[in-house]
Design a protein around this motif. Structure first.
Motif, PDB file in Angstrom:
ATOM      1  N   LEU A 190      -9.179  10.236  -3.858  1.00 44.74           N
ATOM      2  CA  LEU A 190      -8.025  10.917  -4.447  1.00 44.74           C
ATOM      3  C   LEU A 190      -8.289  12.418  -4.441  1.00 44.74           C
ATOM      4  CD1 LEU A 190      -5.342  10.929  -6.056  1.00 44.74           C
ATOM      5  CD2 LEU A 190      -6.722  10.677  -8.137  1.00 44.74           C
ATOM      6  N   LEU A 191      -7.348  13.176  -3.891  1.00 43.10           N
ATOM      7  CA  LEU A 191      -7.462  14.634  -3.844  1.00 43.10           C
ATOM      8  C   LEU A 191      -6.351  15.238  -4.691  1.00 43.10           C
ATOM      9  CD1 LEU A 191      -8.621  17.282  -2.683  1.00 43.10           C
ATOM     10  CD2 LEU A 191      -7.087  16.992  -0.723  1.00 43.10           C
ATOM     11  N   VAL A 192      -6.726  16.020  -5.677  1.00 41.65           N
ATOM     12  CA  VAL A 192      -5.744  16.647  -6.559  1.00 41.65           C
ATOM     13  C   VAL A 192      -6.072  18.123  -6.708  1.00 41.65           C
ATOM     14  CG1 VAL A 192      -4.722  16.693  -8.859  1.00 41.65           C
ATOM     15  CG2 VAL A 192      -5.396  14.514  -7.857  1.00 41.65           C
ATOM     16  N   SER A 193      -5.110  18.971  -6.362  1.00 45.91           N
ATOM     17  CA  SER A 193      -5.241  20.407  -6.580  1.00 45.91           C
ATOM     18  C   SER A 193      -3.852  20.968  -6.864  1.00 45.91           C
ATOM     19  CB  SER A 193      -5.858  21.099  -5.356  1.00 45.91           C
ATOM     20  OG  SER A 193      -4.952  21.081  -4.264  1.00 45.91           O
ATOM     21  N   GLU A 194      -3.786  22.236  -7.098  1.00 41.73           N
ATOM     22  CA  GLU A 194      -2.503  22.869  -7.417  1.00 41.73           C
ATOM     23  C   GLU A 194      -1.539  22.798  -6.244  1.00 41.73           C
ATOM     24  OE1 GLU A 194      -1.213  26.921  -9.752  1.00 41.73           O
ATOM     25  OE2 GLU A 194      -2.642  27.133  -8.098  1.00 41.73           O
ATOM     26  N   ASN A 195      -2.089  22.796  -5.024  1.00 37.27           N
ATOM     27  CA  ASN A 195      -1.248  22.853  -3.826  1.00 37.27           C
ATOM     28  C   ASN A 195      -1.280  21.593  -2.973  1.00 37.27           C
ATOM     29  OD1 ASN A 195      -0.365  25.688  -4.097  1.00 37.27           O
ATOM     30  ND2 ASN A 195      -2.552  26.127  -3.827  1.00 37.27           N
ATOM     31  N   LYS A 196      -2.079  20.585  -3.392  1.00 36.48           N
ATOM     32  CA  LYS A 196      -2.162  19.372  -2.572  1.00 36.48           C
ATOM     33  C   LYS A 196      -2.557  18.178  -3.430  1.00 36.48           C
ATOM     34  CE  LYS A 196      -4.294  17.558   1.691  1.00 36.48           C
ATOM     35  NZ  LYS A 196      -3.031  17.402   2.451  1.00 36.48           N
ATOM     36  N   ILE A 197      -1.826  17.071  -3.278  1.00 36.34           N
ATOM     37  CA  ILE A 197      -2.147  15.805  -3.947  1.00 36.34           C
ATOM     38  C   ILE A 197      -2.078  14.707  -2.895  1.00 36.34           C
ATOM     39  CG2 ILE A 197      -1.505  14.151  -5.737  1.00 36.34           C
ATOM     40  CD1 ILE A 197      -0.229  16.423  -7.288  1.00 36.34           C
ATOM     41  N   GLN A 198      -3.209  14.040  -2.666  1.00 33.67           N
ATOM     42  CA  GLN A 198      -3.272  13.030  -1.613  1.00 33.67           C
ATOM     43  C   GLN A 198      -4.038  11.808  -2.100  1.00 33.67           C
ATOM     44  OE1 GLN A 198      -5.437  14.247   1.886  1.00 33.67           O
ATOM     45  NE2 GLN A 198      -4.497  12.691   3.180  1.00 33.67           N
ATOM     46  N   GLY A 199      -3.521  10.621  -1.779  1.00 32.04           N
ATOM     47  CA  GLY A 199      -4.200   9.389  -2.168  1.00 32.04           C
ATOM     48  C   GLY A 199      -3.349   8.182  -1.833  1.00 32.04           C
ATOM     49  N   GLU A 200      -3.726   7.023  -2.397  1.00 25.72           N
ATOM     50  CA  GLU A 200      -2.930   5.817  -2.168  1.00 25.72           C
ATOM     51  C   GLU A 200      -3.123   4.811  -3.294  1.00 25.72           C
ATOM     52  OE1 GLU A 200      -5.143   2.867   0.816  1.00 25.72           O
ATOM     53  OE2 GLU A 200      -4.833   4.843   1.725  1.00 25.72           O
ATOM     54  N   TRP A 201      -2.094   3.982  -3.473  1.00 23.11           N
ATOM     55  CA  TRP A 201      -2.098   2.914  -4.465  1.00 23.11           C
ATOM     56  C   TRP A 201      -2.064   1.562  -3.759  1.00 23.11           C
ATOM     57  CZ3 TRP A 201      -2.652   4.018  -9.520  1.00 23.11           C
ATOM     58  CH2 TRP A 201      -2.235   5.269  -9.995  1.00 23.11           C
ATOM     59  N   LYS A 202      -2.661   0.572  -4.405  1.00 22.79           N
ATOM     60  CA  LYS A 202      -2.437  -0.818  -4.016  1.00 22.79           C
ATOM     61  C   LYS A 202      -1.645  -1.461  -5.139  1.00 22.79           C
ATOM     62  CE  LYS A 202      -5.452  -4.147  -4.521  1.00 22.79           C
ATOM     63  NZ  LYS A 202      -6.627  -5.048  -4.370  1.00 22.79           N
ATOM     64  N   CYS A 203      -0.454  -1.945  -4.815  1.00 20.19           N
ATOM     65  CA  CYS A 203       0.399  -2.614  -5.794  1.00 20.19           C
ATOM     66  C   CYS A 203       0.476  -4.092  -5.430  1.00 20.19           C
ATOM     67  CB  CYS A 203       1.796  -2.001  -5.805  1.00 20.19           C
ATOM     68  SG  CYS A 203       1.826  -0.248  -6.239  1.00 20.19           S
ATOM     69  N   GLU A 204       0.181  -4.964  -6.388  1.00 17.38           N
ATOM     70  CA  GLU A 204       0.138  -6.400  -6.115  1.00 17.38           C
ATOM     71  C   GLU A 204       0.840  -7.168  -7.214  1.00 17.38           C
ATOM     72  OE1 GLU A 204      -3.151  -9.671  -4.575  1.00 17.38           O
ATOM     73  OE2 GLU A 204      -3.808  -7.934  -5.721  1.00 17.38           O
ATOM     74  N   ILE A 237       0.874  -1.169   0.000  1.00 15.61           N
ATOM     75  CA  ILE A 237       0.000   0.000   0.000  1.00 15.61           C
ATOM     76  C   ILE A 237       0.914   1.222   0.000  1.00 15.61           C
ATOM     77  CG2 ILE A 237      -1.785   1.305   1.202  1.00 15.61           C
ATOM     78  CD1 ILE A 237      -2.746  -1.341   0.051  1.00 15.61           C
ATOM     79  N   VAL A 238       0.767   2.045  -1.018  1.00 12.31           N
ATOM     80  CA  VAL A 238       1.611   3.233  -1.168  1.00 12.31           C
ATOM     81  C   VAL A 238       0.757   4.468  -0.892  1.00 12.31           C
ATOM     82  CG1 VAL A 238       3.121   4.529  -2.708  1.00 12.31           C
ATOM     83  CG2 VAL A 238       2.961   2.032  -2.927  1.00 12.31           C
ATOM     84  N   LYS A 239       1.077   5.170   0.202  1.00 12.44           N
ATOM     85  CA  LYS A 239       0.325   6.372   0.569  1.00 12.44           C
ATOM     86  C   LYS A 239       1.166   7.611   0.283  1.00 12.44           C
ATOM     87  CE  LYS A 239      -2.488   4.235   4.193  1.00 12.44           C
ATOM     88  NZ  LYS A 239      -2.971   4.338   5.597  1.00 12.44           N
ATOM     89  N   TYR A 240       0.502   8.660  -0.177  1.00 11.40           N
ATOM     90  CA  TYR A 240       1.211   9.910  -0.454  1.00 11.40           C
ATOM     91  C   TYR A 240       0.336  11.101  -0.073  1.00 11.40           C
ATOM     92  CZ  TYR A 240      -1.566   9.302  -4.719  1.00 11.40           C
ATOM     93  OH  TYR A 240      -2.590   9.083  -5.605  1.00 11.40           O
ATOM     94  N   ASN A 241       1.007  12.160   0.365  1.00 10.82           N
ATOM     95  CA  ASN A 241       0.317  13.392   0.761  1.00 10.82           C
ATOM     96  C   ASN A 241       1.265  14.560   0.483  1.00 10.82           C
ATOM     97  OD1 ASN A 241      -1.350  15.323   1.825  1.00 10.82           O
ATOM     98  ND2 ASN A 241      -1.052  14.732   3.966  1.00 10.82           N
ATOM     99  N   PHE A 242       1.230  15.031  -0.752  1.00 11.50           N
ATOM    100  CA  PHE A 242       2.146  16.088  -1.174  1.00 11.50           C
ATOM    101  C   PHE A 242       1.469  17.448  -1.003  1.00 11.50           C
ATOM    102  CE2 PHE A 242       2.965  12.405  -4.093  1.00 11.50           C
ATOM    103  CZ  PHE A 242       4.122  11.973  -3.457  1.00 11.50           C
ATOM    104  N   GLU A 243       2.220  18.399  -0.464  1.00 10.38           N
ATOM    105  CA  GLU A 243       1.686  19.738  -0.245  1.00 10.38           C
ATOM    106  C   GLU A 243       2.645  20.780  -0.793  1.00 10.38           C
ATOM    107  OE1 GLU A 243       0.958  19.980   3.953  1.00 10.38           O
ATOM    108  OE2 GLU A 243      -1.032  19.083   3.776  1.00 10.38           O
ATOM    109  N   GLY A 244       2.076  21.879  -1.240  1.00  4.93           N
ATOM    110  CA  GLY A 244       2.878  22.962  -1.797  1.00  4.93           C
ATOM    111  C   GLY A 244       2.904  22.908  -3.316  1.00  4.93           C
TER     112      GLY A 244
END
Length: 315
Positions: A276-290, A242-249
């Motif tokens: 999944l949240l995508v905007s100019e200043n924030k990208i947040q979500g997660e992947w399932k890799c199998e 499970i790949v989680k990401y929360n990029f800001e800025g």
């Protein structure tokens, strides 16, 4: 194959009450390709297809047009069909053909039937379990291009009311969507099923001997090699990340790679899950890799390389 469930509106959508206009004369069919219903043909789940596909299936709405849908071959007049025949037999006098769809449903297609090549009516098997239409392999296997043959049915009933179209491995779908056929070694396997969701544009591939071994492929991002690789490694022990990401800025978000995780080893798939949240200043979500457990370390390195220079969490 396992039931496919999708989130849908809980309120049923009523069909239009206005009758669909039809020609006053009987539907013309080429006499060289018409298969009479009183001459049964053996069904096969393999590719016993009608190679020349000169026409498309017709959707008969017998709720809104109970007395103005199906014509009599002998008289040319419309036949009154207020409900399905108890014996589910198709009269030789009905002007219908194999693959046609007869619906006595008021809302979702729960009382919808397919005309078989054996002169009977086959009720919608509804693999969704929620009252949506499944076009089964017993019907689609008779046609070389099932998606095209039933396109008029999808237009009439609405794609939102169709959960899946089951396909043979020889269907033209694969060449049309992926520009290549499946290899013979896979085509000849009888333990694999293929089901297309026309609403979400997803192909489901399932190993019938183990229904838990099922993979969905988004048509937009899938190549035929992805399907082949997954099938070839389907019997191997699997693991997942499970790949989680929360990029800001704004600056950080501009560096985030678009699309699925690239560079994973053969047999590995990445699937977006959760919100999944995508905007100019924030990208947040997660992947399932199998994928195969034996290439777990290579997969983790590929994920880290994909997000090189960015902070992610791999579980």
């Amino acid at each position: 194959m396992p039931k496919v469930r999708r989130k849908r509106l809980t309120t049923a959508k009523k069909r239009p009450t206005t009758a669909r206009k039809r020609p006053t004369t009987g539907r013309k069919r080429p006499t060289t390709t018409r298969k009479r219903l009183n001459q049964p043909k053996k069904l096969s789940t393999k590719a016993t297809t009608i190679s020349n596909q000169p026409m498309k299936a017709v959707y008969f709405d017998l709720v809104n047009q109970p007395n103005a849908s199906i014509k009599s071959k002998s008289t040319g007049k419309f036949i009154q069909l207020s409900k399905p025949p108890k014996n589910l037999k198709v009269s030789d006098d009905w002007d219908v053909q194999p693959g046609d769809v007869l619906s006595w449903s008021e809302f979702r297609p729960t009382e919808t039937f397919f005309v078989t090549s054996e002169g009977t009516l086959l009720k919608n098997p509804d693999t969704s379990g929620s009252g949506y239409l499944t076009i089964p392999l017993a019907i689609t296997s008779q046609f070389s291009d099932a998606i095209d043959y039933f396109s008029s049915v999808l237009d009439s009933i609405g794609r939102n009311y169709v959960s899946s179209i089951e396909l043979t491995s020889n269907d033209s779908f694969f060449v049309k969507k992926f520009s290549k056929e499946l290899p013979k070694s896979i085509k000849n396997r009888t333990d694999i099923s293929y089901s297309f969701d026309p609403n979400d544009e997803v192909l489901y591939v399932t190993i019938e001997s183990n229904p838990n071994q099922s993979q969905q492929f988004q048509l937009e991002t899938t190549k035929i090699e992805d399907i082949i690789q997954w099938i070839s490694t389907s019997n191997e022990t699997k693991t997942k990340f499970i790949v989680k990401y929360n990029f800001e800025g704004k600056e950080t978000c501009s560096k985030v790679p678009c699309g699925i995780i690239m560079g994973l080893p053969p047999g590995w798939q990445s699937e977006q899950q959760g919100s999944l949240l995508v905007s100019e200043n924030k990208i947040q979500g997660e992947w399932k890799c199998e994928g195969p457990e034996k290439t777990k370390e290579k997969a983790q390195k590929a994920i880290e390389k994909h997000y090189k220079g960015l902070e992610i969490e791999i579980k």
